[in-house]
Design a protein around this motif. Structure first.
Motif, PDB file in Angstrom:
ATOM      1  N   GLU A   6       0.650  -1.119   0.011  1.00  0.00           N
ATOM      2  CA  GLU A   6      -0.018  -0.102  -0.231  1.00  0.00           C
ATOM      3  C   GLU A   6       0.688   1.118   0.012  1.00  0.00           C
ATOM      4  O   GLU A   6       0.649   2.296  -0.663  1.00  0.00           O
ATOM      5  N   TYR A   7       1.838   1.380   0.884  1.00  0.00           N
ATOM      6  CA  TYR A   7       2.746   2.538   0.899  1.00  0.00           C
ATOM      7  C   TYR A   7       3.508   2.496  -0.509  1.00  0.00           C
ATOM      8  O   TYR A   7       3.830   3.759  -1.069  1.00  0.00           O
ATOM      9  N   LYS A  10       1.251   4.236  -2.833  1.00  0.00           N
ATOM     10  CA  LYS A  10       1.062   5.585  -2.741  1.00  0.00           C
ATOM     11  C   LYS A  10       2.221   6.263  -3.094  1.00  0.00           C
ATOM     12  O   LYS A  10       2.126   7.373  -3.969  1.00  0.00           O
ATOM     13  N   TYR A  73       3.258  10.122   3.151  1.00  0.00           N
ATOM     14  CA  TYR A  73       2.053   9.797   2.281  1.00  0.00           C
ATOM     15  C   TYR A  73       1.372   8.433   3.054  1.00  0.00           C
ATOM     16  O   TYR A  73       0.651   7.572   2.516  1.00  0.00           O
ATOM     17  N   CYS A  74       1.460   8.567   4.301  1.00  0.00           N
ATOM     18  CA  CYS A  74       0.855   7.511   5.242  1.00  0.00           C
ATOM     19  C   CYS A  74      -0.543   8.131   5.636  1.00  0.00           C
ATOM     20  O   CYS A  74      -0.852   8.410   6.848  1.00  0.00           O
ATOM     21  N   VAL A  75      -1.438   8.542   4.510  1.00  0.00           N
ATOM     22  CA  VAL A  75      -2.737   9.278   4.613  1.00  0.00           C
ATOM     23  C   VAL A  75      -3.315   8.252   3.624  1.00  0.00           C
ATOM     24  O   VAL A  75      -2.888   7.729   2.834  1.00  0.00           O
ATOM     25  N   ASP A  76      -4.885   8.490   3.908  1.00  0.00           N
ATOM     26  CA  ASP A  76      -5.842   7.761   3.125  1.00  0.00           C
ATOM     27  C   ASP A  76      -5.805   8.404   1.473  1.00  0.00           C
ATOM     28  O   ASP A  76      -5.236   9.323   1.182  1.00  0.00           O
ATOM     29  N   ASP A  77      -5.928   7.472   0.656  1.00  0.00           N
ATOM     30  CA  ASP A  77      -6.037   7.748  -0.947  1.00  0.00           C
ATOM     31  C   ASP A  77      -6.688   9.252  -0.960  1.00  0.00           C
ATOM     32  O   ASP A  77      -6.352   9.894  -2.126  1.00  0.00           O
ATOM     33  N   GLN A  78      -7.698   9.317  -0.629  1.00  0.00           N
ATOM     34  CA  GLN A  78      -8.603  10.417  -0.772  1.00  0.00           C
ATOM     35  C   GLN A  78      -7.947  11.829  -0.442  1.00  0.00           C
ATOM     36  O   GLN A  78      -7.910  12.704  -1.099  1.00  0.00           O
ATOM     37  N   THR A  79      -7.076  11.861   0.579  1.00  0.00           N
ATOM     38  CA  THR A  79      -6.337  13.037   1.112  1.00  0.00           C
ATOM     39  C   THR A  79      -5.233  13.243  -0.132  1.00  0.00           C
ATOM     40  O   THR A  79      -4.899  14.472  -0.496  1.00  0.00           O
TER      41      THR A  79
END
Length: 102
Positions: A6-7, A10, A73-79
């Motif tokens: 996932e990381y 992103k 970038y350890c945030v949700d995709d929408q952010t």
């Protein structure tokens, strides 16, 4: 556990989008942040411009890399997606030229 894939996804997405906008950065092999070069010498002033567009980043000088800024970038995709127009606007404001897709 941490989903490394996932990381990586992103990271790859942000890297691709920012370099296409004209930002200069090295793609990291690990971690969860990027350190693009600022298009102006004052990294604090640059991060303030991003902040005006509701994008929170950190000046690189706090990490020993003046002239850069740190994006986590350890945030949700929408952010991440909601930040793209702001990054684009600031890139244009400071004269970054889009790069053709690789």
């Amino acid at each position: 556990t941490v989903d490394i894939a996932e990381y990586q996804r992103k990271r790859d997405h942000l890297y691709q989008q920012l370099t296409a906008m004209g930002y200069s950065l090295v793609k990291p092999q690990g971690a969860f942040y990027l350190f693009p070069r600022t298009p102006i010498p004052d990294d604090v002033a640059f991060t303030r411009e991003l902040q005006k567009r509701n994008i929170l980043t950190v000046p690189g000088r706090g990490f020993g890399t003046p002239g850069h800024f740190r994006i986590a970038y350890c945030v949700d995709d929408q952010t991440i997606e909601r930040s793209m127009p702001g990054f684009q606007d600031v890139a244009q404001t400071f004269g970054l030229r889009p790069n053709p897709p690789a």
